[in-house]
Design a protein around this motif. Structure first.
Motif, short mmCIF file in Angstrom:
data_model
loop_
_atom_site.label_atom_id
_atom_site.label_comp_id
_atom_site.label_asym_id
_atom_site.label_seq_id
_atom_site.Cartn_x
_atom_site.Cartn_y
_atom_site.Cartn_z
N ASN A 1 -16.31 10.21 -8.15
CA ASN A 1 -15.59 9.23 -7.92
C ASN A 1 -16.08 8.18 -9.22
N LEU B 1 0.74 -1.08 0.08
CA LEU B 1 0.04 -0.11 0.08
C LEU B 1 0.82 1.37 -0.14
N LYS C 1 -11.69 -6.94 -1.66
CA LYS C 1 -10.59 -6.20 -1.72
C LYS C 1 -9.53 -7.10 -1.01
N SER D 1 1.07 5.26 0.71
CA SER D 1 0.27 6.47 1.60
C SER D 1 -0.37 7.68 0.92
N GLY D 2 -0.93 8.22 1.42
CA GLY D 2 -1.47 9.69 0.90
C GLY D 2 -0.45 10.64 0.64
N PRO E 1 -5.76 6.70 -1.31
CA PRO E 1 -4.94 6.28 0.16
C PRO E 1 -5.78 4.84 0.44
N ASP E 2 -7.16 4.66 0.13
CA ASP E 2 -7.61 3.73 0.72
C ASP E 2 -7.45 2.28 -0.17
N MET E 3 -7.48 1.21 0.54
CA MET E 3 -6.98 0.01 -0.33
C MET E 3 -7.82 -0.30 -1.00
N ASP E 4 -7.38 -0.57 -2.41
CA ASP E 4 -8.27 -1.21 -3.48
C ASP E 4 -9.64 -0.30 -3.63
N ALA E 5 -9.46 0.98 -3.61
CA ALA E 5 -10.51 1.85 -3.74
C ALA E 5 -10.06 2.98 -5.03
#
Length: 203
Positions: A197, A94, A119, A96-97, A144-148
């Protein structure tokens, strides 16, 4: 139109990264591969990428005191490459932002599930265990969110009664390569527009 500069990230074999490179060489993607990043020192991807004549950046997280140090090392080495697009192709870490922010809507990922379902790791196993009838893959912009993040393209495959994680993964993989190539091609042709989105594909 100037060719977009692309850096690929992978942690294993890098088959999706190799598919992107083939599409660039064949002219399906109007881009230029300018670098590769790997976070696993013995990954097969390193040998593959080293044959492409581009800088290969190897950085293992365990070699750094913190995640920010790890990301800063990578960021400092890709910045001189002036990338327009970062393609995560089986990159199992992952970001980071802080890393993502300078490349907002310029980092893509491919995930072997129909997001937002399944996810994280072992998405194909999750699909088999859930008993779904349809699975597939998703190419999306990274947040930053996983698999988003905004979804660009999704492709589907049927889930058979006798499927295992491995057989389903193999069937999904046949869809991953063309889906990722199409998404990157659309980006390089300036045909992707993001509203909120949602990703809209311009004619």
């Amino acid at each position: 139109m100037r060719k977009k500069r692309i850096v690929v990230f992978a942690s294993g074999r890098g088959s999706n990264a190799a598919a992107l490179r083939r599409a660039i060489l064949e002219g399906s993607i109007k881009g230029e591969l300018v670098g590769a990043v790997c976070d696993v020192a013995d990954a097969p991807f390193i040998k593959t990428a080293s044959s492409w004549g581009v800088p290969v950046i190897v950085a293992e997280r365990k070699g750094f005191v913190s995640q920010p140090d790890f990301e800063a090392y990578i960021a400092a080495r890709i910045e001189p490459l002036r990338p327009d697009l970062l393609c995560l192709a089986g990159f199992m870490r992952l970001l980071s932002g802080d890393f993502i922010k300078p490349y907002a809507h310029r980092i893509m990922n491919i995930h072997p599930a129909l997001l937002p379902a399944f996810k994280g790791l072992h998405a194909q196993r999750q699909a088999v265990e859930a008993g779904v009838k349809v699975a597939g893959c998703t190419v999306h912009f990274v947040v930053p969110d996983m698999d988003a993040g905004p979804i660009i393209i999704q492709e589907t495959v049927p889930v058979r009664d006798d499927d295992t994680e491995d057989t389903l993964a193999a069937r999904i993989l046949t869809k991953e390569h063309p889906a990722y190539v199409r998404a990157v091609s659309l980006f390089c042709d300036d045909k992707l527009e993001i509203t909120g989105n949602k990703v809209h594909i311009r004619d």
